[in-house]
Write an enzyme that holds these catalytic residues in place. Structure first.
Site, PDB file in Angstrom:
ATOM      1  N   GLU A 203       0.819  -1.217   0.000  1.00  0.00           N
ATOM      2  CA  GLU A 203       0.000   0.000   0.000  1.00  0.00           C
ATOM      3  C   GLU A 203       0.859   1.276   0.000  1.00  0.00           C
ATOM      4  OE1 GLU A 203      -4.087  -1.464   2.134  1.00  0.00           O
ATOM      5  OE2 GLU A 203      -2.444  -0.953   3.470  1.00  0.00           O
TER       6      GLU A 203
ATOM      7  N   GLU B  88      -6.756  -7.628  -1.393  1.00  0.00           N
ATOM      8  CA  GLU B  88      -7.401  -7.637  -0.080  1.00  0.00           C
ATOM      9  C   GLU B  88      -8.882  -7.352  -0.269  1.00  0.00           C
ATOM     10  OE1 GLU B  88      -5.666  -5.159   2.893  1.00  0.00           O
ATOM     11  OE2 GLU B  88      -3.628  -5.934   2.596  1.00  0.00           O
TER      12      GLU B  88
END
Length: 625
Positions: free
Chosen positions: A180, A254
């Site tokens: 991320e 995710e």
């Protein structure tokens, strides 16, 4: 869904011997050894699950219809002290990955170095913060030198277990570059550095990145497949991937099956039907998916992370996450709904779900002895003397890598009372004592107290708890703990400290057993103090849950306020009466037949008993919006 069936039953690590191609991308699909492949993945972290239960959770993955396991790798557990690496016992990554292969699961490895994961400092070791100029997650020399040394050691475990280089069924088909980074993006050269750090050490499998929609375009690196993270499938979200990379397979790295909890908030749950319907919608597009989390597990010890948006909020001990399996590995309705969905997509019978482990209710446990922290200090702890307050990370401890977790006691001498002001230098929460008399608490919101007047010289004591370092956002470089600057009494900075480290490592807890001064617990006692009792088990031990807000009949027995629980030397984690979490998970493998020692460090008001129950209680629920 039937038009997009994908039977992967023959495409398993041990079923494809002597392979050389691994996982590749061709136009809009994955190929595994040249055959079309879709990733049906689930996240499970070996460091959050007792080793004895790894295989059980993997078998449940297969029974749900999944073919791939994803896991983070926590740098701060594998290199607790600079240059000293640990890949043993519950941190035996090689054993974990080999077990995944044995059970027919491919692996997407997410080695960081930053992992987020609601884990202290996003998995980065706190000793990095000894450097006052440290710039985490950048190409700052002090950071990259530490990453290089860590990757040198880590890749010795990882490289031989790659799918296309290991002739006997290595499970790793993809490796994620950082995590991320688009939501951080402080250094345009950093992602290329991490990619090259992996490639130069022998990583040959498919590289991936992972970001939410807003960070997607900022977290890219050439040569890595971009994937996306979300919970609600917004219109056009998956097609948005085409705007950052053309003609590539779509992957949700995710898909958030639930959410995590903070102390003082609710226990978040995510509707099972909404979750499964969204998964079905993702599968209909032909995309691959990873369920984050399939099995959350537990933030044992002091390893929970924290959020810092409008205010600082630390995460609870449980990482149940309202995931597909519970914290203790039991099935939920999400499991059976997903199993039904994946079986339709696969079009083949799935393995039968393993039997669940029985849970035990061992009843009331009496904590019959206690010893005050003030009596422990002279017996077990040598203070560090310093004119100025020193933050935890810069204390000269643990071969000069500082103190990573736990508590620190700062002690100095004052004459008279007055106005105590922290200038917001307490991280994260301090109990204040004059001699042994409790005065009050200081934290982010309360930065001043009145110190009562008194005659002569007295000891002013600040017992500071590190409640967990922030794991996400732009404030990672500011996560030093303890007293991070001067504290003032009547506008004069305090000086000449004795500083006691209360990391509560296994050696300390073992020494605590033999220290003199343990006494019978009185009817009412105010901590800080250690309490101990014994749980006797006649049969084979089973999982249980420790409840520290105990009830008996119509009467509420005085419960515990805030602290930490140890069982046979294992740190189960924190409890706090503000909730939401009210039970701590105690795995059966950590118990033994016969006597089991329970030690509780209670900061304030102690109870007399705790309850062993067979059902967890994670608090009042609130649906994720």
């Amino acid at each position: 869904l039937f038009s997009s069936r994908f039977n992967w039953s023959e495409l398993t690590p041990l079923g494809l011997w002597g392979r050389t191609l691994g996982l590749q991308t061709e136009n809009s699909q994955f190929l595994l050894e040249g055959m079309p492949f879709r990733i049906f993945g689930g996240s499970m972290h070996y460091f959050r699950v007792p080793r004895e239960y790894w295989e059980d959770r993997m078998l449940k993955m297969r029974a749900c219809g999944l073919n791939t396991l994803t896991t983070y790798v926590p740098w701060n557990l594998h290199e607790k002290e600079r240059g000293k690496f640990d890949f043993s016992k519950n941190l035996d990554l090689r054993a974990f990955l080999s077990l995944a292969a044995k059970n027919g699961l491919w692996v997407i490895l997410r080695p960081g170095p930053y992992i987020c994961s609601e884990w202290d400092l996003g998995g980065l070791p706190s000793w990095l913060l000894q450097d006052p100029e440290m710039q985490l997650r950048t190409t700052y020399k002090g950071f990259t030198e530490a990453v290089d040394a860590y990757f040198d050691r880590l890749m010795r475990v990882v490289v031989p277990l790659q799918a296309s280089t290991y002739k006997k069924g290595g499970p790793i088909i993809a490796v994620q570059v950082e995590n991320e980074y688009g939501s951080y993006a402080k250094d345009p050269n950093y992602m290329t550095y991490v990619k090259m750090a992996l490639l130069s050490r022998g990583i040959v499998e498919l590289l991936m990145t992972s970001d939410n929609k807003n960070g997607l375009s900022f977290g890219l690196v050439e040569g890595a497949l971009a994937t996306v993270n979300f919970q609600k499938l917004e219109p056009g979200l998956l097609k948005y991937l085409d705007t950052v990379q053309k003609d590539q397979p779509k992957m949700v790295m995710e898909y958030w099956t639930g959410w995590f909890d903070n102390w003082g908030g609710p226990h978040y749950v995510f509707d099972a039907d909404e979750m499964v319907n969204t998964v079905a919608s993702i599968l209909k597009t032909g995309a691959s998916i990873n369920l984050y989390m399939f099995h959350g597990g537990t933030n044992f010890g002091f390893m929970n992370g924290a959020l810092e948006a409008d205010e600082y909020k630390s995460d609870v001990t449980s990482y149940d996450y309202d995931a597909v399996l519970t914290e203790a590995g039991d099935y939920t309705s999400k499991f059976f709904k997903l199993r039904q969905l994946f079986s339709m997509v696969i079009g083949q019978p799935l393995p039968l779900p393993p039997m669940i482990e029985s849970k035990a209710s061992y009843g009331a446990i009496l904590l019959h002895q206690y010893i005050s922290l003030w009596d422990v200090l002279p017996a077990l702890l040598q203070p560090i003397k310093s004119e100025l307050p020193v933050n935890m990370e810069n204390l000269q401890l643990n071969d000069s890598v500082g103190q990573p977790y736990g508590y620190v006691l700062y002690e100095t001498v004052i004459f008279g009372g007055g106005h105590l002001h922290t200038r917001d230098h307490v991280r994260d929460r301090a109990q204040v004592f004059v001699n042994t008399m409790y005065v009050g608490e200081l934290d982010y919101n309360t930065v001043e107290l009145s110190i009562p007047e008194g005659q002569g010289f007295r000891q002013l004591r600040l017992l500071v708890e590190n409640r967990g370092r922030v794991n996400y956002g732009l404030a990672l470089n500011e996560q030093r703990k303890g007293l991070i600057g001067d504290v003032f009494l009547n506008k004069t900075p305090l000086r000449n400290f004795k500083i006691y480290s209360l990391e509560m490592k296994p050696a300390f807890m073992k020494s605590l057993q033999h220290v003199s001064g343990w006494s019978t617990v009185p009817d009412y006692f105010v901590g800080p103090a250690f309490f101990r009792g014994r749980l006797w088990i006649e049969q084979q031990p089973q999982d249980t849950f420790l409840k520290l807000q105990a009830s008996a009949g119509f009467f509420l027995i005085k419960g515990w306020e805030k602290g930490v629980v140890f069982v046979n030397g294992q740190n189960l984690g924190r409890y706090w009466k503000i909730g939401p979490q009210e039970t701590l998970y105690l795995p059966g493998p950590w118990l033994r037949r016969g006597g089991n020692e329970i030690v509780i460090f209670e900061e304030r008001t102690a109870g007399r008993i705790i309850q062993s129950v067979d059902i967890p209680y994670l608090g009042r629920t609130q649906y994720v919006d």
